[in-house]
Design a protein around this motif. Structure first.
Motif, short mmCIF file in Angstrom:
data_model
loop_
_atom_site.label_atom_id
_atom_site.label_comp_id
_atom_site.label_asym_id
_atom_site.label_seq_id
_atom_site.Cartn_x
_atom_site.Cartn_y
_atom_site.Cartn_z
N HIS A 78 -5.78 25.40 -0.33
CA HIS A 78 -6.62 26.58 -0.53
C HIS A 78 -6.53 27.03 -1.98
CE1 HIS A 78 -6.23 26.57 3.79
NE2 HIS A 78 -7.25 27.42 3.86
N GLU A 79 -7.64 27.57 -2.47
CA GLU A 79 -7.69 28.05 -3.85
C GLU A 79 -8.06 29.52 -3.90
OE1 GLU A 79 -9.15 24.87 -6.97
OE2 GLU A 79 -10.62 25.12 -5.36
N LEU A 80 -7.45 30.20 -4.85
CA LEU A 80 -7.82 31.56 -5.21
C LEU A 80 -8.08 31.51 -6.71
CD1 LEU A 80 -8.07 34.62 -4.54
CD2 LEU A 80 -5.66 34.80 -5.19
N GLU A 139 -12.58 35.72 -8.16
CA GLU A 139 -13.90 35.12 -8.31
C GLU A 139 -14.26 34.29 -7.08
OE1 GLU A 139 -15.03 31.55 -10.96
OE2 GLU A 139 -15.61 33.33 -12.12
N ARG A 140 -13.26 33.60 -6.55
CA ARG A 140 -13.49 32.72 -5.42
C ARG A 140 -12.20 32.58 -4.62
NH1 ARG A 140 -14.42 28.27 -8.18
NH2 ARG A 140 -12.89 26.90 -7.32
N ALA A 152 -12.08 22.32 -1.87
CA ALA A 152 -13.19 21.42 -1.56
C ALA A 152 -12.67 20.00 -1.35
CB ALA A 152 -14.23 21.45 -2.68
N LYS A 153 -13.18 19.35 -0.33
CA LYS A 153 -12.75 17.99 -0.02
C LYS A 153 -13.13 17.00 -1.11
CE LYS A 153 -11.23 18.77 4.17
NZ LYS A 153 -9.83 18.89 4.39
N ASN A 154 -14.17 17.29 -1.87
CA ASN A 154 -14.63 16.35 -2.89
C ASN A 154 -13.89 16.48 -4.21
OD1 ASN A 154 -15.69 18.75 -3.75
ND2 ASN A 154 -17.80 18.02 -3.93
#
Length: 125
Positions: free
Chosen positions: A89-91, A99-100, A105-107
């Motif tokens: 997971h990203e923050l 921001e997000r 993302a798997k890619n």
């Protein structure tokens, strides 16, 4: 203790005078210290600061292995080329604000396949 130091590649510093160590050596010793008891969670903030490219590769590989062994990794970093494949997971922050926030993302290429980091590191090995 020695086993943890060997895992990080600093067993030769076991009896070293800490005041005479380089920033990179000291950082690696602190990583070894954090991993001695195989914690269930480890928080890492800019873990590769002060490390040469070969040491960066060694430490990032170690953290990948620690995560694969079941330790949850909270990883703070500004360098996309040092992204760990173990991160799920990203923050993303921008100007101090979220921001997000999402599953990774798997890619996205994991660090092990990241050409930018591998080419940078291979020139120093």
């Amino acid at each position: 203790v020695w086993q943890s130091m060997a895992r990080v590649g600093v067993a030769d510093l076991f009896d070293a005078n800490y005041q005479k160590l380089s920033q990179g050596q000291l950082r690696k010793l602190l990583i070894a210290r954090a991993l001695i008891r195989r914690p269930p969670v480890v928080a890492l903030d800019e873990i590769c600061v002060g490390l040469d490219p070969a040491s960066r590769r060694q430490v990032l590989d170690l953290i990948e292995n620690v995560a694969a062994d079941g330790t949850q990794v909270l990883y703070v970093n500004h360098r996309r080329e040092e992204m760990l494949s173990a991160i799920t997971h990203e923050l993303v922050l921008k100007d101090g604000r979220v921001e997000r926030k999402e599953p990774r993302a798997k890619n996205q290429e994991p660090r092990a396949k990241n050409q930018a980091l591998n080419s940078q590191l291979s020139t120093c090995v």
